[in-house]
Design a protein around this motif. Structure first.
Motif, PDB file in Angstrom:
ATOM      1  N   LEU A 180       0.674  -1.180  -0.279  1.00 23.49           N
ATOM      2  CA  LEU A 180       0.041   0.305   0.440  1.00 23.49           C
ATOM      3  C   LEU A 180       0.366   1.069   0.054  1.00 23.49           C
ATOM      4  N   ALA A 181       2.281   1.028   0.792  1.00 21.61           N
ATOM      5  CA  ALA A 181       2.612   2.497   0.261  1.00 21.61           C
ATOM      6  C   ALA A 181       3.161   2.198  -1.191  1.00 21.61           C
ATOM      7  N   ALA A 182       4.128   1.631  -1.462  1.00 26.58           N
ATOM      8  CA  ALA A 182       4.152   1.631  -2.958  1.00 26.58           C
ATOM      9  C   ALA A 182       3.203   2.577  -4.224  1.00 26.58           C
ATOM     10  N   THR A 183       1.581   1.498  -3.384  1.00 28.08           N
ATOM     11  CA  THR A 183       0.522   2.200  -4.590  1.00 28.08           C
ATOM     12  C   THR A 183       0.659   3.406  -3.893  1.00 28.08           C
ATOM     13  N   GLN A 184       1.009   4.762  -2.810  1.00 30.41           N
ATOM     14  CA  GLN A 184       0.781   5.847  -2.608  1.00 30.41           C
ATOM     15  C   GLN A 184       1.768   6.640  -3.124  1.00 30.41           C
ATOM     16  N   GLY A 185       3.496   5.848  -3.841  1.00 33.46           N
ATOM     17  CA  GLY A 185       3.832   6.502  -4.472  1.00 33.46           C
ATOM     18  C   GLY A 185       3.202   7.096  -6.237  1.00 33.46           C
ATOM     19  N   TRP A 186       2.062   6.504  -6.204  1.00 31.29           N
ATOM     20  CA  TRP A 186       1.193   7.403  -8.265  1.00 31.29           C
ATOM     21  C   TRP A 186       0.284   8.410  -7.156  1.00 31.29           C
ATOM     22  N   ARG A 187       0.206   8.751  -6.203  1.00 31.66           N
ATOM     23  CA  ARG A 187       0.182  10.184  -6.018  1.00 31.66           C
ATOM     24  C   ARG A 187      -1.611   9.678  -5.595  1.00 31.66           C
ATOM     25  N   THR A 188      -1.967   8.852  -5.511  1.00 32.46           N
ATOM     26  CA  THR A 188      -3.662   8.918  -4.893  1.00 32.46           C
ATOM     27  C   THR A 188      -3.706   7.514  -3.839  1.00 32.46           C
ATOM     28  N   GLN A 189      -4.923   8.083  -3.076  1.00 26.45           N
ATOM     29  CA  GLN A 189      -4.598   7.117  -1.865  1.00 26.45           C
ATOM     30  C   GLN A 189      -6.078   6.688  -1.354  1.00 26.45           C
ATOM     31  N   VAL A 190      -6.407   5.961  -2.669  1.00 27.55           N
ATOM     32  CA  VAL A 190      -7.531   5.124  -2.841  1.00 27.55           C
ATOM     33  C   VAL A 190      -7.510   3.763  -1.976  1.00 27.55           C
ATOM     34  N   PRO A 191      -6.341   2.993  -3.295  1.00 28.51           N
ATOM     35  CA  PRO A 191      -6.754   1.721  -2.339  1.00 28.51           C
ATOM     36  C   PRO A 191      -5.472   1.070  -1.148  1.00 28.51           C
ATOM     37  N   PHE A 192      -4.722   2.414  -0.914  1.00 27.28           N
ATOM     38  CA  PHE A 192      -4.255   2.692   0.984  1.00 27.28           C
ATOM     39  C   PHE A 192      -5.823   2.935   2.077  1.00 27.28           C
ATOM     40  N   THR A 193      -6.256   3.341   1.195  1.00 27.64           N
ATOM     41  CA  THR A 193      -7.632   4.512   2.527  1.00 27.64           C
ATOM     42  C   THR A 193      -8.354   3.219   2.442  1.00 27.64           C
ATOM     43  N   VAL A 194      -8.931   2.778   1.420  1.00 27.74           N
ATOM     44  CA  VAL A 194     -10.512   1.571   0.513  1.00 27.74           C
ATOM     45  C   VAL A 194      -9.575   0.038   1.739  1.00 27.74           C
ATOM     46  N   ILE A 195      -8.604  -0.279   1.513  1.00 24.94           N
ATOM     47  CA  ILE A 195      -8.598  -1.387   2.195  1.00 24.94           C
ATOM     48  C   ILE A 195      -7.812  -1.262   3.309  1.00 24.94           C
ATOM     49  N   GLY A 196      -6.592  -0.453   3.068  1.00 24.96           N
ATOM     50  CA  GLY A 196      -5.931  -0.295   4.857  1.00 24.96           C
ATOM     51  C   GLY A 196      -7.162   0.111   6.234  1.00 24.96           C
ATOM     52  N   ARG A 197      -7.580   1.040   5.377  1.00 20.91           N
ATOM     53  CA  ARG A 197      -7.992   1.764   6.241  1.00 20.91           C
ATOM     54  C   ARG A 197      -9.410   1.517   6.302  1.00 20.91           C
ATOM     55  N   ILE A 198     -10.688   0.524   5.862  1.00 21.95           N
ATOM     56  CA  ILE A 198     -11.947   0.470   5.435  1.00 21.95           C
ATOM     57  C   ILE A 198     -11.914  -0.873   5.494  1.00 21.95           C
ATOM     58  N   ILE A 199     -11.864  -1.898   4.577  1.00 23.53           N
ATOM     59  CA  ILE A 199     -12.539  -3.486   4.492  1.00 23.53           C
ATOM     60  C   ILE A 199     -11.437  -4.024   5.708  1.00 23.53           C
ATOM     61  N   ASP A 200     -10.050  -3.769   6.017  1.00 23.66           N
ATOM     62  CA  ASP A 200      -8.929  -4.361   7.047  1.00 23.66           C
ATOM     63  C   ASP A 200      -9.835  -4.405   8.205  1.00 23.66           C
ATOM     64  N   PRO A 201      -9.829  -3.088   8.882  1.00 27.99           N
ATOM     65  CA  PRO A 201     -10.969  -2.947  10.447  1.00 27.99           C
ATOM     66  C   PRO A 201     -12.307  -3.051  10.784  1.00 27.99           C
ATOM     67  N   VAL A 202     -13.333  -3.317   9.591  1.00 26.47           N
ATOM     68  CA  VAL A 202     -14.062  -3.978   9.208  1.00 26.47           C
ATOM     69  C   VAL A 202     -14.388  -4.880   9.712  1.00 26.47           C
ATOM     70  N   VAL A 203     -13.627  -5.841   8.504  1.00 26.22           N
ATOM     71  CA  VAL A 203     -13.956  -7.032   8.241  1.00 26.22           C
ATOM     72  C   VAL A 203     -12.971  -7.530   9.944  1.00 26.22           C
ATOM     73  N   ARG A 204     -12.531  -6.906  10.254  1.00 21.50           N
ATOM     74  CA  ARG A 204     -11.415  -7.443  11.894  1.00 21.50           C
ATOM     75  C   ARG A 204     -12.583  -7.073  12.984  1.00 21.50           C
ATOM     76  N   LEU A 205     -13.211  -6.540  12.798  1.00 26.63           N
ATOM     77  CA  LEU A 205     -14.264  -6.230  13.641  1.00 26.63           C
ATOM     78  C   LEU A 205     -15.105  -7.048  13.592  1.00 26.63           C
ATOM     79  N   VAL A 206     -15.955  -7.204  12.243  1.00 25.90           N
ATOM     80  CA  VAL A 206     -17.223  -8.450  12.372  1.00 25.90           C
ATOM     81  C   VAL A 206     -16.199  -9.528  13.009  1.00 25.90           C
ATOM     82  N   LEU A 207     -14.873  -9.680  12.493  1.00 25.95           N
ATOM     83  CA  LEU A 207     -14.826 -11.441  12.988  1.00 25.95           C
ATOM     84  C   LEU A 207     -14.781 -11.415  14.210  1.00 25.95           C
ATOM     85  N   THR A 208     -14.395 -10.345  15.139  1.00 24.04           N
ATOM     86  CA  THR A 208     -13.707 -10.131  16.708  1.00 24.04           C
ATOM     87  C   THR A 208     -14.942 -10.453  17.308  1.00 24.04           C
TER      88      THR A 208
END
Length: 514
Positions: free
Chosen positions: A155-183
């Motif tokens: 995700l740090a590499a994708t930010q080099g294209w000056r886009t925040q979409v993968p970093f945010t959608v995967i790292g800040r939305i999908i990951d914590p939400v899935v973690r919460l549901v499973l927890t």
């Protein structure tokens, strides 16, 4: 017209394209940060029902994962963003491919080795952390570590294209939400803290797979040429950046580990409930900094110092402005807010207020450490972080035995204030980049009536629901009403329009593929 950092009135300037792009990426990151922080807050909330000891166990394992994650990354998180951004800007596919392969290959290998060693050493490490019941949790950290490292690097590499979409959608939305549901599912099934840590492992591996797919998508248009590995340059930056990041993360988590070793997991649980509450106040810091980093790397690389200073000022202004109402509420109503977790946690009210004051200084300083790193002063930033970490450890060893969680809070806040004051001075005096147009005087003026409003409604506030339904709306309306009354500058208006029109939710601007 806008108030400058020294209280002077300056003529409004047209916003630069960089500031607008930062706003778009930052707006999406803010949405992700809200989702991330609310998910983490919810996880701590459901764990709190198991008792302070169980919260402490989860927090100790999470602290271990965070520290070892940075050890595995070896500084390649910052290096991937910086060098990918440079090679995309220079239209250099050979160096771009070499950077991505080198960064991913080394971090994956390191994380697998460290994770295996951690799993094997769990029976000896658990007693050192003050709880023999942590053996399974530590082994699950070893299982999770490679996934967390892969996800961070990709995700740090994708930010080099000056886009925040993968970093945010995967790292800040999908990951914590899935973690919460499973927890939640694991706790309802009666699996306890070990079940919550299994949820962490599963969500981390899912996020790692998505992060790799996202990076592959961005690499697909890059010409298939022989990779060129700039080993000396990348390692020179990443090794120093690694030590710096490890020390900075140590500053965040060393108090948790020392509390467990010196006072037990009960104190760790109470301390981390207070910490999680405070982190809600500064949730905007990480997304704004993430949006700021690739743009600063681009501006410094192209020698546009004046625009870099304005970008730094905008980032600092928005971090402090968006955080200030939360700081007011935390200091004024910490006891009531802690009641959300149960009456047993109200004793951490003083801890919450102390931690909030330290984070307030950090918010006012803005992304000063990023300015040092992206300007090539990684060694200086590393020395700062190592020095402050040593200070923090010494203060914790002195204060925790005498004052428990309050001592840990004092040590952490004092260290945080020291680090940020030093870095702000270095950014201005050594790098020559200051937070131009940060507007701190205007924010301070708007804070005064908001504090008065909090005091006026305090007589009607006795529970956390009163804070949410009464105090919070009053403080927010008064503070931002004062900000608007004092006048928004051209950059603030442009950023606000971008958010209201929904531009922040579109894909960020992408540089031409190398």
């Amino acid at each position: 017209m806008t108030a400058g950092t020294e209280g002077r009135v300056e003529r409004a300037r047209p916003p630069s394209s960089t500031i607008t792009r930062m706003g778009r990426g930052g707006g999406l990151n803010l949405v992700g940060a809200v989702c991330n922080q609310l998910s983490l807050f919810a996880i701590i909330s459901v764990l709190a029902g198991l008792g302070e000891r169980e919260v402490g166990r989860y927090a100790s394992c999470f602290a271990l994962l965070s520290l070892l994650g940075l050890l595995s990354l070896a500084g390649f998180r910052s290096a991937m963003t910086k060098f990918v951004a440079m090679h995309v800007a220079d239209d250099d596919p050979r160096r771009l491919r070499g950077t991505v392969r080198l960064g991913l290959g080394l971090t994956v290998a390191a994380s697998v080795v460290i994770g295996a060693v951690l799993a094997l050493s769990a029976p000896w490490l658990a007693p050192a952390l003050g709880d023999e019941g942590l053996v399974t949790g530590i082994r699950l950290v070893g299982l999770t570590l490679p996934a967390a490292t892969i996800s961070d690097a990709a995700l740090a590499a994708t930010q080099g294209w000056r886009t925040q979409v993968p970093f945010t959608v995967i790292g800040r939305i999908i990951d914590p939400v899935v973690r919460l549901v499973l927890t939640v599912a694991a706790l309802r099934a009666g699996l306890g803290v070990d079940g919550a840590l299994w949820a962490l492992a599963i969500s981390s591996w899912a996020s790692a797979l998505l992060a790799l797919l996202s990076l592959r998508k961005r690499m697909r248009p890059v010409p298939r040429v022989a990779a060129r590995y700039e080993v000396r340059e990348i390692f020179g930056f990443s090794m120093v950046s690694w030590a710096s990041a490890l020390a900075a993360t140590g500053l965040i988590w060393v108090d948790t580990l020392l509390l467990g070793a010196l006072r037990g997991q009960h104190d760790v649980g109470a301390y981390n409930v207070a910490t999680r509450l405070v982190m809600l106040a500064v949730f905007v810091m990480a997304p704004i900094n993430a949006s700021f980093t690739p743009h600063l790397a681009h501006l410094v690389h192209t020698d546009r110092r004046e625009e870099a200073a304005r970008a730094y000022g905008s980032a600092a202004r928005w971090i402090l402005m968006l955080s200030m109402p939360s700081f007011i509420l935390l200091v004024a109503f910490s006891s009531q807010l802690l009641g959300y977790f149960g009456h047993g946690y109200r004793s951490a009210a003083s801890v919450t207020a102390i931690l909030a004051m330290g984070q307030l200084v950090s918010a006012a300083a803005g992304p000063c450490g990023t300015v040092l790193n992206m300007s090539g002063r990684v060694m200086l930033n590393m020395l700062d972080n190592v020095g402050v970490l040593v200070l923090n450890i010494v203060l914790n060893l002195v204060l925790i035995p005498r004052h428990g969680v309050v001592g840990a809070a004092i040590a952490w806040s004092a260290s945080l204030v020291t680090a940020n004051v030093v870095k702000v001075l270095q950014a201005q005096l050594v790098v020559g980049i200051h937070a131009a147009g940060a507007g701190l005087a205007k924010i301070a003026l708007a804070t005064a009536p908001a504090v008065g409003a909090a005091w006026l409604v305090s007589r009607w506030v006795s529970t956390w629901t009163d804070v949410v339904l009464l105090a919070a709306p009053v403080v927010v309306v008064v503070f931002f009403g004062a900000i608007v009354g004092l006048g928004l500058d051209a950059e603030d208006k442009a950023l606000t329009r971008s958010l209201l029109r929904g531009k922040a939710f579109r894909r960020g601007p992408v540089e031409k593929s190398a």
